[in-house]
Design an enzyme around this catalytic site. Structure first.
Site, PDB file in Angstrom:
ATOM      1  N   LEU A   1       2.680  30.060 -15.053  1.00  0.00           N
ATOM      2  CA  LEU A   1       3.246  30.821 -16.170  1.00  0.00           C
ATOM      3  C   LEU A   1       2.225  31.068 -17.278  1.00  0.00           C
ATOM      4  O   LEU A   1       1.371  30.243 -17.558  1.00  0.00           O
ATOM      5  CB  LEU A   1       4.480  30.106 -16.720  1.00  0.00           C
ATOM      6  CG  LEU A   1       5.647  30.029 -15.728  1.00  0.00           C
ATOM      7  CD1 LEU A   1       6.813  29.249 -16.322  1.00  0.00           C
ATOM      8  CD2 LEU A   1       6.104  31.410 -15.284  1.00  0.00           C
ATOM      9  N   HIS A  56      18.799  29.148 -11.823  1.00  0.00           N
ATOM     10  CA  HIS A  56      17.373  29.427 -12.064  1.00  0.00           C
ATOM     11  C   HIS A  56      16.561  29.326 -10.776  1.00  0.00           C
ATOM     12  O   HIS A  56      15.876  30.268 -10.393  1.00  0.00           O
ATOM     13  CB  HIS A  56      16.788  28.465 -13.105  1.00  0.00           C
ATOM     14  CG  HIS A  56      15.289  28.517 -13.174  1.00  0.00           C
ATOM     15  ND1 HIS A  56      14.613  29.479 -13.878  1.00  0.00           N
ATOM     16  CD2 HIS A  56      14.329  27.753 -12.573  1.00  0.00           C
ATOM     17  CE1 HIS A  56      13.309  29.302 -13.720  1.00  0.00           C
ATOM     18  NE2 HIS A  56      13.116  28.261 -12.932  1.00  0.00           N
ATOM     19  N   GLU A  90     -11.050  29.775 -23.952  1.00  0.00           N
ATOM     20  CA  GLU A  90     -11.661  29.757 -22.618  1.00  0.00           C
ATOM     21  C   GLU A  90     -10.678  30.172 -21.519  1.00  0.00           C
ATOM     22  O   GLU A  90     -11.015  30.967 -20.631  1.00  0.00           O
ATOM     23  CB  GLU A  90     -12.215  28.360 -22.296  1.00  0.00           C
ATOM     24  CG  GLU A  90     -13.355  27.925 -23.193  1.00  0.00           C
ATOM     25  CD  GLU A  90     -12.905  27.278 -24.500  1.00  0.00           C
ATOM     26  OE1 GLU A  90     -13.776  26.908 -25.315  1.00  0.00           O
ATOM     27  OE2 GLU A  90     -11.672  27.145 -24.713  1.00  0.00           O
ATOM     28  N   PHE A  98     -16.437  23.071 -20.809  1.00  0.00           N
ATOM     29  CA  PHE A  98     -15.169  23.670 -21.222  1.00  0.00           C
ATOM     30  C   PHE A  98     -14.606  24.653 -20.203  1.00  0.00           C
ATOM     31  O   PHE A  98     -13.584  25.294 -20.453  1.00  0.00           O
ATOM     32  CB  PHE A  98     -15.308  24.267 -22.626  1.00  0.00           C
ATOM     33  CG  PHE A  98     -15.698  23.204 -23.621  1.00  0.00           C
ATOM     34  CD1 PHE A  98     -14.925  22.054 -23.734  1.00  0.00           C
ATOM     35  CD2 PHE A  98     -16.855  23.301 -24.373  1.00  0.00           C
ATOM     36  CE1 PHE A  98     -15.293  21.034 -24.603  1.00  0.00           C
ATOM     37  CE2 PHE A  98     -17.229  22.283 -25.245  1.00  0.00           C
ATOM     38  CZ  PHE A  98     -16.442  21.144 -25.364  1.00  0.00           C
ATOM     39  N   ASP A 154     -25.055  15.972 -28.437  1.00  0.00           N
ATOM     40  CA  ASP A 154     -23.619  16.244 -28.606  1.00  0.00           C
ATOM     41  C   ASP A 154     -22.756  15.233 -27.853  1.00  0.00           C
ATOM     42  O   ASP A 154     -21.563  15.109 -28.119  1.00  0.00           O
ATOM     43  CB  ASP A 154     -23.269  17.666 -28.158  1.00  0.00           C
ATOM     44  CG  ASP A 154     -23.508  18.683 -29.279  1.00  0.00           C
ATOM     45  OD1 ASP A 154     -23.654  18.251 -30.438  1.00  0.00           O
ATOM     46  OD2 ASP A 154     -23.536  19.889 -28.988  1.00  0.00           O
ATOM     47  N   ARG A 201     -29.595  23.999 -20.824  1.00  0.00           N
ATOM     48  CA  ARG A 201     -29.994  24.199 -22.226  1.00  0.00           C
ATOM     49  C   ARG A 201     -31.513  24.040 -22.355  1.00  0.00           C
ATOM     50  O   ARG A 201     -32.158  24.734 -23.132  1.00  0.00           O
ATOM     51  CB  ARG A 201     -29.288  23.160 -23.106  1.00  0.00           C
ATOM     52  CG  ARG A 201     -29.671  23.276 -24.571  1.00  0.00           C
ATOM     53  CD  ARG A 201     -29.251  22.050 -25.356  1.00  0.00           C
ATOM     54  NE  ARG A 201     -29.623  22.182 -26.769  1.00  0.00           N
ATOM     55  CZ  ARG A 201     -29.606  21.194 -27.639  1.00  0.00           C
ATOM     56  NH1 ARG A 201     -29.223  19.993 -27.268  1.00  0.00           N
ATOM     57  NH2 ARG A 201     -29.951  21.393 -28.892  1.00  0.00           N
TER      58      ARG A 201
END
Length: 663
Positions: free
Chosen positions: A115, A259, A410, A436, A468, A519
């Site tokens: 959904l 349903h 994202e 992510f 990080d 990176r």
């Protein structure tokens, strides 16, 4: 003929299909049948004889569990979906799976069921329509001019992705997007007020949508007036339709009992009586078919568009040819030779750069050839390096560009890209940190399931991002992408492998690609022309021993350089070592047995895999006798070089591990 009677044909087919399958969801199709009748018979521009017509309206059933609704509509309208196909609902190898699946029944625009993703795909389709119109339409020549209609339920609106997508749709002013909220107040657990009491109209007004509240979903005139108002407004529209779930069922309508389960033979008989539907299961009278058929009108609409396109072609022959090429998903003339030349030039001009920078350079080189690129990033463009000199941002007032600022969304970004790909005319790419992709995983899975092109740029690919810390350092993500069926996952070691990965992702029309970049700077490797050609095979011999190897080092990405340095030291000490760069395990696995054996001979069992990711994945390549230098825990917050040393990604550790193995 009475419109209710025509809507009741949907209700009858829906309850019969679910009953015969002994599973499914009759409630939503029965509740939305009146809305569907008005939309499909009065407004939807489509041609059942050509479901691929470029300028058709798009219809998306975001509440995909109500699939008998769209199957009934396609059958009644005259698509190639027979009554036997409806009887085969939810059966093996049928064209009518439990949730609508792209590529099964003609006229299904996207796979829905998880959904919130249908409405998000629809936002992507509406963005593609608006961008294609801005790029190709000329005064007096509107060759791209169609609406995207969506049905969605309470569940779609509860899912967080609906916020991501609908917020962006409002910001970008997608006036050709019209969504119908099936406001029936029921979900699986019962009446929704205990867990969903949002003021939905106010929510959508806050997004900048045009909202039409309190429309009686069982009143054809009210529904029709709402659609007319929606089409006339320059904003995306939410039509709030108050409906009764399971409409017509005397004992189960208005409750969650209808349903997600068949009504049962007795209740179906009672419903037929209640609706005045006097025909047997799966029986539709000819006069009902005649009223529903869209074949004649659809063919006329497409013919009229073909005339418009012929006039456009006469006035703008080059643009018309380009439109056809892009809508057909073809790459430009001389793509292959030009792309290969770019790659050869990179090999001839070494650069020690981060692979995310190499990715940007590839975009720069390929982008000039590909006006169909539609790029973007989830608010990380300066880090992902997804903008190139030809990037132009889409804005509500000017959609002629080729770059979308998705914001920190994202999941929304990835599902919107699926919609853009499904619409046609574009090659979408998006980006975020590899960590992510977790937020977007299900949309990438949907791309793989639907076999659509969706290119994801995932940068900052390991503990190599450093300070990080573990919240941002991927560990298990690469392996999980590789484990997804029909996903092509690339982790290049330098600018040459990066460009090859991009080329193959651009050419791959039958599934998504995950391009994984670093990176930190990576050293360029030396290669012959043959080795450059072998990169596309996913795994190849980068450095070899004199004579048969006694040890094979397999590495990807930032660890290839480490493997090469360790091999040099071991070779100096008299060991025979082969280095295999394996940027794409899925591509390597597809090679024939002879090639795989030539790279990884089965009688060389001393093997070490080196990758700054989870170790378990690599046992299929090194065997139980092999060793893996990788991650078994999460990372830490510290400078990258300290982390690589701490976790054993050093020449010394590789050499010592090799000696232990060979001993």
């Amino acid at each position: 003929m009475d419109r209710k009677h025509l809507a009741n044909a949907i209700r009858a087919l829906s309850m019969d299909g679910v009953q015969k399958a002994n599973s499914g969801h009759p409630g939503a199709p029965m509740g939305m049948a009146d809305i569907a009748e008005v939309l499909w018979r009065g407004h939807l521009n489509h041609n059942p004889s050509n479901p691929e017509w470029a300028d058709r309206d798009r219809f998306v059933l975001s509440n995909g569990h109500g699939s008998m609704l769209i199957y009934s509509l396609l059958h009644l309208s005259g698509y190639e979906l027979s009554i036997d196909d409806l009887k085969n609902f939810r059966q093996l190898h049928s064209k009518t799976p439990g949730h609508p699946e792209y590529g099964y029944a003609p006229g299904i625009e996207t796979t829905t069921g998880p959904l919130g993703q249908g409405i998000t795909n629809a936002v992507g389709m509406a963005m593609a329509e608006k961008a294609l119109a801005a790029q190709f339409n000329k005064e007096g020549h509107d060759i791209v001019d169609h609406f995207t209609y969506v049905f969605m339920g309470d569940g779609c609106l509860m899912e967080g992705i609906s916020h991501e997508a609908c917020s962006l749709a409002g910001t970008l002013g997608l006036g050709k997007l019209i969504a119908f909220w099936d406001d029936n107040g029921i979900s699986i657990d019962g009446h929704v007020e205990g867990w969903f009491s949002d003021d939905t109209p106010k929510r959508f007004e806050a997004y900048g949508w045009h909202v039409i509240p309190a429309v009686d979903g069982h009143n054809a005139e009210a529904i029709n007036a709402a659609i007319e108002a929606a089409k006339a407004d320059p904003r995306p529209t939410l039509i709030c339709t108050k409906t009764i779930i399971g409409f017509g069922s005397p004992n189960k309508s208005g409750s969650h009992d209808c349903h997600g389960a068949p009504l049962g033979a007795e209740e179906i008989a009672a419903t037929r009586k209640e609706l005045g539907w006097e025909h047997g299961p799966f029986e539709i009278p000819q006069e009902v078919y005649a009223e529903w058929s869209a074949k004649e009108a659809g063919a006329a609409k497409e013919a009229a568009w073909n005339e418009k396109f012929a006039a456009y072609e006469a006035a703008y022959p080059e643009l018309a040819a380009e439109f056809k090429r892009r809508v057909n998903g073809e790459l430009p003339a001389q793509w292959e030779e030009k792309a290969n030349q770019i790659i050869a030039d990179l090999q001839a001009n070494p650069a020690n750069i981060a692979s995310r920078k190499a990715s940007q350079n590839a975009l720069e080189a390929f982008g000039k050839m590909l006006p169909e690129f539609m790029g973007g990033s989830a608010d990380l463009a300066p880090s992902n390096l997804t903008m190139w000199s030809g990037s132009k941002s889409l804005e509500a007032s000017d959609f002629s560009g080729n770059y979308i600022h998705y914001g920190v969304r994202e999941f929304g970004m990835t599902a919107i890209m699926n919609g853009i790909a499904l619409h046609g005319g574009f090659v979408p790419y998006g980006a975020t940190f590899l960590m992510f992709m977790e937020y977007a995983r299900n949309a990438m899975r949907m791309a793989a399931l639907m076999k659509v092109q969706n290119i994801q740029v995932y940068t900052h690919d390991s503990i190599g991002l450093g300070e990080d810390g573990p919240t941002h350092q991927p560990v298990e993500q690469i392996a999980s992408l590789r484990l997804t069926p029909n996903m092509s996952t690339w982790r290049p070691c330098d600018q040459v492998e990066s460009a090859v990965a991009w080329k193959l992702a651009i050419e791959r029309k039958d599934g998504p690609s995950a391009l994984i970049f670093s990176r930190q700077n990576l050293a360029q490797q030396e290669r012959t022309a043959e080795q450059v050609a072998d990169i596309a095979k996913g795994g190849y011999i980068l450095k070899d021993s004199d004579g048969k190897p006694e040890l094979i080092l397999i590495a990807t990405g930032s660890e290839v350089e480490l493997a090469v340095k360790a091999a040099e030291q071991l070779t100096a000490e008299g060991k025979k070592v082969r280095v295999v760069s394996m940027p794409a395990t899925d591509a390597f696995d597809k090679q024939d047995a002879a090639y795989r054996e030539s790279v990884l001979p089965s009688d060389v069992t001393a093997r070490i895999a080196i990758e700054a990711g989870i170790t378990d994945f690599w046992y299929k390549y090194v065997g139980f006798d092999g060793r893996i230098i990788g991650m078994t825990t999460f990372g830490e917050s510290a400078p990258a070089d300290q982390l690589f040393e701490m976790f054993g990604f050093t020449v010394e550790n590789v050499v010592n591990t090799a000696k232990e193995l060979l001993a």
